[in-house]
Structures are given as structure tokens and as C-alpha cells.
Design an enzyme around this catalytic site. Structure first.
Site, PDB file in Angstrom:
ATOM      1  CB  CYS A  98       0.877   2.375   0.383  1.00  0.00           C
ATOM      2  SG  CYS A  98      -0.690   1.698   0.936  1.00  0.00           S
ATOM      3  CB  CYS A 102      -7.524   2.568  -1.758  1.00  0.00           C
ATOM      4  SG  CYS A 102      -6.107   3.639  -1.676  1.00  0.00           S
ATOM      5  CB  THR A 189      -2.763  -2.216   3.578  1.00  0.00           C
ATOM      6  OG1 THR A 189      -1.914  -3.070   2.825  1.00  0.00           O
ATOM      7  CG2 THR A 189      -2.457  -0.767   3.240  1.00  0.00           C
ATOM      8  CD  GLU A 256       1.363  -3.325   4.103  1.00  0.00           C
ATOM      9  OE1 GLU A 256       2.518  -2.977   4.417  1.00  0.00           O
ATOM     10  OE2 GLU A 256       0.663  -2.682   3.294  1.00  0.00           O
ATOM     11  CG  HIS A 291      -7.017  -2.945  -3.789  1.00  0.00           C
ATOM     12  ND1 HIS A 291      -7.297  -1.755  -3.162  1.00  0.00           N
ATOM     13  CD2 HIS A 291      -5.751  -3.241  -3.429  1.00  0.00           C
ATOM     14  CE1 HIS A 291      -6.254  -1.360  -2.461  1.00  0.00           C
ATOM     15  NE2 HIS A 291      -5.295  -2.241  -2.606  1.00  0.00           N
ATOM     16  CE1 TYR A 295      -2.849  -1.893  -5.613  1.00  0.00           C
ATOM     17  CE2 TYR A 295      -0.572  -2.371  -6.127  1.00  0.00           C
ATOM     18  CZ  TYR A 295      -1.627  -2.393  -5.234  1.00  0.00           C
ATOM     19  OH  TYR A 295      -1.443  -2.907  -3.971  1.00  0.00           O
ATOM     20  CB  CYS A 298      -1.879   4.537  -5.428  1.00  0.00           C
ATOM     21  SG  CYS A 298      -1.582   2.761  -5.547  1.00  0.00           S
ATOM     22  CD  GLU A 441       1.630  -2.437  -2.126  1.00  0.00           C
ATOM     23  OE1 GLU A 441       1.837  -1.756  -3.144  1.00  0.00           O
ATOM     24  OE2 GLU A 441       0.498  -2.839  -1.787  1.00  0.00           O
TER      25      GLU A 441
HETATM   26 FE1  SF4 Z   1      -1.973   1.548  -0.966  1.00  0.00          FE
HETATM   27 FE2  SF4 Z   1      -2.376   1.923  -3.559  1.00  0.00          FE
HETATM   28 FE3  SF4 Z   1      -3.573  -0.112  -2.286  1.00  0.00          FE
HETATM   29 FE4  SF4 Z   1      -4.309   2.453  -1.861  1.00  0.00          FE
HETATM   30  S1  SF4 Z   1      -4.500   1.276  -3.762  1.00  0.00           S
HETATM   31  S2  SF4 Z   1      -4.021   0.861  -0.325  1.00  0.00           S
HETATM   32  S3  SF4 Z   1      -2.348   3.495  -1.988  1.00  0.00           S
HETATM   33  S4  SF4 Z   1      -1.348   0.175  -2.625  1.00  0.00           S
HETATM   34 FE    FE Z   2      -1.647  -2.205  -1.855  1.00  0.00          FE
END
Ligand code: SF4
Ligand code: FE
Length: 486
Positions: A98, A102, A189, A256, A291, A295, A298, A441
């Protein structure tokens, strides 16, 4: 825009209060326990300065017309939404973890929409205030932590009904100059290596909870803010060398914190919601949809690395069986399905009244629900292919010791085309990316599966589907034809 070095230098100028393993962190950049997290987020700065990635990593500010890092932008088209997904996949491939930035991007985009909607109904001026703040963030290329999740206490009770009123962040004082907030945010995060944080509500709120309807921005090192850093699986291996971490340059997950607000003052120009409880639900679901969109970007980048590791392990082991090919194909199918879902919710995005673009909520929720299953299944198949080797490897110290190195090289040798060290390194990488914290996660980041199911059920228009079935089955006609006495 800042480059990676400038980002690190800018963090050195901040002084957040961070506790880690019973001590204070003096420098997040230089501390070996936090440095990998800085490196992960640093990739968002490094790639933005690379002409080869300019198209994905940067864009033009709709406020100033200047070129900015995409992580500080407001989405102006479905193309921007698509580029976000592609950018996240690329950075996931390069870091294997991660990269944190984002959350702030999504918090800023949901605040942009929500402040517009509040102003329209309530005659407030939050949107203009937020635009000024956004310009400040873009100008300095700051990393902003999206600060949403409250600790929540007893899940059966709303914020104001909790035994301890601080289990959700709330306003305890209003003055002519600003507000004072108290409470905490959990699972934060990227917080320790951000410059700023953008606080927003975490749940829908009623009139009784209007003190909890608060959105505001503050520096991560604001007075009376305390951060307690979370522990990740095998994070202590960072102090032992570079092989045993599996991915020594970057972290295991986002890094975190539990972030505590001990009566923190926020000036009015940084307050973007204060008491408008009826907008909390839409604020939360807008942020969540943005958000969840991510996923399939990432995590697919990570899946690419896991699939590559599994394929390499099969070669190292000298296994050429057809079931390996079959399993790798299954893994590829799951990864590309998640990517498809992310692209789909982006292509089907729409323009909001505020002028920015928003993803298709229904499709965005499919991304994340699939992720909660597929990342586990991809990891399971990777373990299957790699073999028990990844769970029983000796310590790096023993591999480096002249007394034991030869034994390990001899007895962990497999396909003679590859060295034992190569096999161990990729095995450790796989162990790092497919265990403990990394999988949890995938399950709970951007919300737990039940939150997605609620949204899917709510957004899917089941009545319409029932009517489709009834029309084809001619159910309505039977009802009409029934005799009156029936
Ligand atoms: Fe992390 Fe993915 Fe969330 Fe971005 S979208 S903060 S890389 S888990
Ligand atoms: Fe995340």
C-alpha cells in the site's frame, strides 16, 4: 510538484508526536521501522517526476491550470477515473504494498462534492473554503491522510449514545476563531508520513449527533494530536537485514495509526462541515465508493507481483506440472476480474453538480467485495504452488553465517538453473505479501464486506428485477385473470 527527495526533506521539517513500541519516533524518514512506509508513499512522488509516467501520474489543476500530482486532483472526467485505476495498479506493481496516498485523494474528492451539496441546501460557504485549502495542497504537493474511521465503541450504539462520548470525533467548543475537536481516528493509513490530514465523519448521523458531524483539515503535527503506530506481521524483521522482510525497501501494508485528538483547535477556514448531520451518510458513501474503486487497481498490482512470484517459485522448484499452469490461470482471471470491475465503475462514472466526476457506486462496491475473496484465493493458490518451503525457511543470519550457509545452499537447492538465494528471496517476498496483515487489509480496507453488501443490496433495484421476472412469467396477467371470489 515535489520529487521523492523533496518529499522526504519536507517530512523532516514536521514534528508529529508518534509512539512506536513504547518510544517516540524522532524522524519518520530515518527510523528503520517507519522508513519503508515513507519509501512506499515516496513512489507517488518519484514516478510523477518521470516523463515516462507523466500521463498517468500528473494532471492539470482545474483550479489553477498548473500541472499537479494526480494524488492532489479533483476528477474532471471518466478518463481521470480510469487513469486513477491504472496509476494505482502501476504503483502497486512497483512497491508490492500500500502506498497510502489514495485515502487523502478520495477524501478530498468526496469533500469537494459534499461541501457543494451542503452549501446548496444550507447557504454555507464550505465549498469555497475547501477550494482554497485544495489549492494550498496542490501548490505544495502535500500528502493528505484521509481521516475517516472512528474507533466506534459499542457497535450497537450511535455516537452520542456511547458510554464514552469520545469514541467518535466531535466538536467540544466553537469560538469566533474556530472549533475544538476531541476523540480519535483508528486505522489511519499513511498518517505518520503525511503532511496534512482531512477529518471526515464515519457513519450516518441523526440530529442528536450533530456535534459529530464535523469535517476539517489540520497538519499531522498540530498541537494536542498524538499518533500510536500499529504493528504489522513480521515488521521486526526490518531490523534484521534485508532477506527476511521479503520486501525490504517497502512496507507490508500502509502503516496505520491510532490518532488521538486531545482538544485540538481548528481555525474556521479549515472547517468544511460543522453540524450538518443530514449530509454525513452521503459523505461516507461517496468516500467509500471512491476508495472501493481503487482496490481493482492497487491490489491487482500486488496480485501481479504475487502471481509472478508463484510462477517463479514453480520454476525454481523445477515443477512443470499442468496444474501449476491451471492455478496461475485462475489467479490471472481473478486479478483481471477485479481490474475489470474498477475500470467498469470508472467508465460508468457521472458528472456531479459540483462539476467533478464520481464513480458508479454499485459497480465500485463489486470491486471491493470481490477483493475480499480473490486476494485470499490468489494467496492460497500462491502458497499451493510455492510449497511449504516459504513457511519453514531458516533465519537470514544463518544464511549469512559461514557455519551454516553451505548446508542451506546445499539442501535448499532445487532447479540447478537458479541459485538457492534467489529461491529464498522470492519465497520470503511471497510470505510477506500473502500473510497476516496484508490479507486483513484486503478484507477490511475501504470497509468490511458487510458494508459492501449493504450498498449492493441498496443500489441494485431489486423491485425492478422482480418486475422483469414477473413480466416474462406473466405473473401480473394471472393476478388480473383471477376470479373475484378467489
Ligand atoms: Fe493503500 Fe490501495 Fe487504499 Fe491506496 S487504495 S491507500 S494503495 S489500500
Ligand atoms: Fe487500504
Amino acid at each position: 510538484m515535489m520529487n521523492r527527495q523533496q518529499y522526504m526533506d519536507s517530512l523532516r521539517k514536521l514534528s508529529p508526536v508518534i509512539y512506536l513500541k513504547g518510544r517516540l519516533v524522532e524522524s519518520v524518514v530515518d527510523d528503520p521501522m517507519t522508513r519503508p512506509h515513507v519509501n512506499s508513499a515516496g513512489m507517488t512522488y518519484e514516478l510523477a517526476g518521470d516523463p515516462a509516467h507523466e500521463e498517468l501520474m500528473t494532471t492539470v489543476s482545474h483550479l489553477t491550470g498548473k500541472r499537479i500530482n494526480r494524488f492532489t486532483s479533483i476528477f474532471q472526467s471518466t478518463d481521470d477515473l480510469i487513469k486513477k485505476v491504472k496509476m494505482l495498479r502501476m504503483i502497486g506493481q512497483k512497491t508490492g504494498t500500500c502506498f497510502q496516498r489514495c485515502v487523502g485523494l478520495d477524501a478530498m474528492n468526496s469533500t469537494y462534492i459534499t461541501t457543494f451539496n451542503i452549501d446548496k441546501k444550507c447557504g454555507t460557504n464550505y465549498h469555497e473554503r475547501f477550494k482554497k485549502y485544495l489549492e494550498y495542497v496542490q501548490e505544495h504537493d502535500f500528502m493528505v491522510a484521509g481521516s475517516m474511521t472512528d474507533p466506534k465503541g459499542d457497535r450497537s450504539k450511535k455516537p452520542g449514545a456511547q458510554a464514552d462520548p469520545d469514541l467518535f470525533v466531535h466538536v467540544v467548543k466553537k469560538t469566533d476563531e474556530g472549533i475544538v475537536i476531541r476523540g480519535a481516528k483508528a486505522h489511519q493509513t499513511g498518517m505518520i508520513n503525511s503532511h496534512e490530514m482531512l477529518v471526515l465523519p464515519t457513519t450516518n448521523l441523526g440530529e442528536d449527533d450533530s456535534d459529530y458531524a464535523v469535517a476539517c483539515a489540520l497538519p499531522v503535527d498540530a498541537p494536542n494530536v498524538v499518533h500510536i503506530f500499529g504493528r504489522q506481521t513480521n515488521d521486526g524483521r526490518r531490523l534484521d537485514g534485508d532477506i527476511d522482510t521479503g520486501n525490504s525497501e517497502y512496507a507490508i501494508v500502509g502503516g496505520e495509526t491510532l490518532t488521538i485528538f486531545n482538544d485540538v483547535f481548528v481555525p474556521w477556514e479549515r472547517v468544511f462541515m460543522c453540524g450538518e448531520y443530514e449530509f454525513a451518510q452521503d459523505y461516507v458513501s461517496t468516500f467509500a465508493a471512491y476508495h472501493r474503486q481503487n482496490y481493482g487497481g492497487c491490489k491487482v498490482g500486488l496480485a501481479d507481483v504475487i502471481i509472478g512470484s508463484a510462477a517463479a517459485m514453480a520454476e525454481y522448484n523445477g515443477v512443470k506440472a499442468s496444474h501449476v499452469r491451471d492455478k496461475l490461470t485462475e489467479m490471472i482471471n481473478m486479478a483481471e476480474t477485479m481490474y475489470n470491475c474498477s475500470l467498469g465503475c470508472s467508465c460508468q462514472g457521472t458528472k456531479t453538480e459540483a462539476g467533478s466526476y464520481y464513480v458508479n457506486t454499485l459497480l465500485a462496491n463489486t470491486v471491493k467485495l470481490n477483493c475480499t475473496r480473490y486476494m485470499y484465493e490468489i494467496s492460497r493458490l500462491a502458497h499451493d504452488i510455492a510449497g511449504g518451503f516459504i513457511a519453514t525457511l531458516p533465519y537470514e543470519d544463518d544464511y549469512r553465517s559461514p557455519e551454516t550457509r553451505a548446508y542451506i545452499d546445499k539442501y535448499f537447492a532445487a532447479n540447478p538453473a537458479f541459485s538457492t538465494e534467489e529461491r529464498i528471496r522470492v519465497g520470503r517476498l511471497l510470505e510477506n505479501m500473502t500473510g497476516g496483515t496484508a490479507l486483513a487489509e484486503s478484507m477490511h480496507g475501504a470497509g468490511s464486506p458487510e458494508a459492501m453488501k449493504i450498498m449492493l443490496y441498496r443500489e441494485s433495484n431489486l423491485e425492478h428485477k422482480k418486475n422483469l421476472a414477473k413480466a416474462l412469467a406473466k405473473v401480473g396477467e394471472i393476478e388480473k385473470k383471477q376470479p373475484e371470489h378467489a
